[in-house]
Motif scaffolding. Structure first.
Motif, mmCIF file in Angstrom:
data_model
loop_
_atom_site.group_PDB
_atom_site.id
_atom_site.type_symbol
_atom_site.label_atom_id
_atom_site.label_comp_id
_atom_site.label_asym_id
_atom_site.label_seq_id
_atom_site.Cartn_x
_atom_site.Cartn_y
_atom_site.Cartn_z
ATOM 1 N N UNK A 87 40.169 28.862 60.158
ATOM 2 C CA UNK A 87 40.059 29.214 59.056
ATOM 3 C C UNK A 87 39.443 30.740 58.923
ATOM 4 N N UNK A 88 38.464 30.959 59.619
ATOM 5 C CA UNK A 88 37.688 32.253 59.472
ATOM 6 C C UNK A 88 38.616 33.253 60.251
ATOM 7 N N UNK A 89 39.433 32.909 61.127
ATOM 8 C CA UNK A 89 40.356 34.252 61.834
ATOM 9 C C UNK A 89 41.386 34.125 60.699
ATOM 10 N N UNK A 90 42.070 33.218 60.116
ATOM 11 C CA UNK A 90 43.154 33.219 59.055
ATOM 12 C C UNK A 90 42.824 34.233 57.842
ATOM 13 N N UNK A 103 33.757 45.114 55.047
ATOM 14 C CA UNK A 103 32.892 45.214 53.764
ATOM 15 C C UNK A 103 33.395 44.193 52.558
ATOM 16 N N UNK A 104 34.504 44.146 52.386
ATOM 17 C CA UNK A 104 35.202 43.104 51.538
ATOM 18 C C UNK A 104 34.776 41.778 51.870
ATOM 19 N N UNK A 105 34.841 41.368 53.270
ATOM 20 C CA UNK A 105 34.386 39.804 53.453
ATOM 21 C C UNK A 105 32.863 39.717 53.230
ATOM 22 N N UNK A 106 31.962 40.593 53.528
ATOM 23 C CA UNK A 106 30.665 40.542 53.327
ATOM 24 C C UNK A 106 30.340 40.427 51.671
ATOM 25 N N UNK A 107 31.052 41.316 51.062
ATOM 26 C CA UNK A 107 31.228 41.103 49.494
ATOM 27 C C UNK A 107 31.303 39.638 48.951
ATOM 28 N N UNK A 108 32.550 39.155 49.763
ATOM 29 C CA UNK A 108 32.886 37.767 49.476
ATOM 30 C C UNK A 108 31.754 36.840 49.719
ATOM 31 N N UNK A 109 30.956 36.885 51.001
ATOM 32 C CA UNK A 109 30.306 36.090 51.244
ATOM 33 C C UNK A 109 29.098 36.028 50.394
ATOM 34 N N UNK A 110 28.826 37.194 49.849
ATOM 35 C CA UNK A 110 27.678 37.557 49.144
ATOM 36 C C UNK A 110 27.717 36.470 47.612
ATOM 37 N N UNK A 111 28.788 36.114 47.304
ATOM 38 C CA UNK A 111 29.271 35.125 46.099
ATOM 39 C C UNK A 111 29.831 33.845 46.754
ATOM 40 N N UNK A 116 33.729 32.929 47.794
ATOM 41 C CA UNK A 116 33.971 32.757 49.073
ATOM 42 C C UNK A 116 34.602 31.296 49.625
ATOM 43 N N UNK A 117 33.714 30.406 48.916
ATOM 44 C CA UNK A 117 34.304 28.936 49.192
ATOM 45 C C UNK A 117 35.421 28.751 48.718
ATOM 46 N N UNK A 118 35.977 29.398 47.611
ATOM 47 C CA UNK A 118 37.414 29.365 47.022
ATOM 48 C C UNK A 118 38.452 30.106 48.045
ATOM 49 N N UNK A 119 38.148 31.160 48.565
ATOM 50 C CA UNK A 119 39.085 31.955 49.497
ATOM 51 C C UNK A 119 38.946 30.902 50.915
ATOM 52 N N UNK A 120 37.885 30.405 51.176
ATOM 53 C CA UNK A 120 38.145 29.606 52.360
ATOM 54 C C UNK A 120 39.104 28.482 52.218
ATOM 55 N N UNK A 121 39.014 27.876 51.119
ATOM 56 C CA UNK A 121 39.877 26.675 50.707
ATOM 57 C C UNK A 121 41.271 27.138 50.487
ATOM 58 N N UNK A 122 41.367 28.292 49.935
ATOM 59 C CA UNK A 122 42.845 28.876 50.100
ATOM 60 C C UNK A 122 43.287 29.114 51.541
ATOM 61 N N UNK A 123 42.354 29.642 52.296
ATOM 62 C CA UNK A 123 42.750 30.066 53.579
ATOM 63 C C UNK A 123 43.163 28.909 54.326
#
Length: 288
Positions: A73-76, A92-100, A104-111
């Motif tokens: 999932x992380x690689x995807x 940079x975008x990934x770090x910004x996502x992880x800060x929220x 981030x959880x929503x993106x992980x579920x979509x991934x």
């Protein structure tokens, strides 16, 4: 000549569960009137219900047959961000996502859903030896090229005749090419990235020897005359047999289309014998 394909189904409005509710359960009280769970549910169902219910069902039937790991999932997700923001900006975008956390959880579920869809679509997909050898060619060569893009085959043949009669490629690119971004540079495309090329162009370009000019190549954009200005073999590449597993995966990835993915989802849903008890959604998975 670039083509992008987005296979993940985005959450309509964050992740929420449409749960059964009891009439009369009040969740908001005010002097102007109360709001019940039933009212709240009906509004959510009306606005987001179809997309959300469809996603929940897809996730259920996919997870029943396929598994994905946290590492996958992380690689995807990383590859998804790279494709949109580039190698230099995705971190940079990934770090910004992880800060929220919620985002981030929503993106992980979509991934996770996107990866499950890919696994379903590639399950049983056939790959020929010719396709694998062609992919090996892409993996082991570096090709620098230029092209002239025209609208019709007749014009493409006219350009090719002029090239064969000694006229300069760069001059003809400026005169004829409909690819205005490269025309002013004599048609130069730089080093080709196979991942960003349509299949017909890619196959033709990577078969050329250094200095060789192609016959007219038709793609969805028109007709191309391609010249490989530099061809190099990459160093320290593995043998064909050692790379075969990786090649199979990449060829299958290249065959993924919205239709292929939807076909796999439709088949899984059909086999799962879905019964929808809410009459508003009774035709949600009805196939034409």
């Amino acid at each position: 000549m670039k083509k992008k394909l987005l296979l993940t189904i985005t959450l309509a409005a964050g992740v929420f569960a449409l749960s059964a509710c009891n009439n009369g359960d009040v969740i908001v009280e005010s002097k102007a009137g109360d709001i019940t769970k039933e009212e709240f549910y009906e509004v959510l169902k009306d606005r987001y219900g179809e997309a959300t219910l469809q996603e929940l069902v897809y996730k259920k039937v996919l997870s029943d047959k396929y598994e994905v790991t946290d590492e996958e999932i992380e690689e995807y997700l990383v590859n998804f961000l790279k494709s949109y923001y580039g190698e230099d900006s995705y971190e940079t975008v990934l770090e910004q996502l992880k800060a929220n956390t919620d985002q981030y959880n929503s993106m992980i579920q979509s991934a996770e859903l996107g990866l499950l869809q890919e696994k379903a679509a590639m399950d049983g997909m056939e790959v020929s030896e010719e396709e694998l050898k062609q992919q090996y060619n892409y993996e082991t060569k570096t090709v620098t090229a230029r092209h002239i893009l025209v609208n019709d085959e007749e014009t493409a043949q006219e350009v090719l005749d002029k090239l064969n009669n000694g006229e300069k490629f760069e001059d003809l690119a400026k005169e004829y090419s409909q690819d205005t971004a490269s025309a002013e540079n004599g048609g130069d495309l730089g080093v080709l990235d196979p991942a960003n090329l349509v299949s017909e162009f890619k196959a033709a370009a990577f078969e050329l020897k250094e200095g060789e000019i192609s016959e007219p190549i038709e793609t969805e954009y028109g007709f191309h005359i391609i010249q490989a200005t530099k061809v190099e073999q990459k160093e320290d590449v593995q043998s064909y047999e050692d790379m075969k597993k990786e090649l199979i995966e990449k060829v299958k990835q290249s065959k993924l289309t919205n239709d292929v993915v939807q076909g796999a989802l439709d088949k899984l849903v059909d086999n799962a014998d879905i019964k929808i008890n809410d009459s508003d959604f009774k035709d949600l998975f009805k196939q034409e």
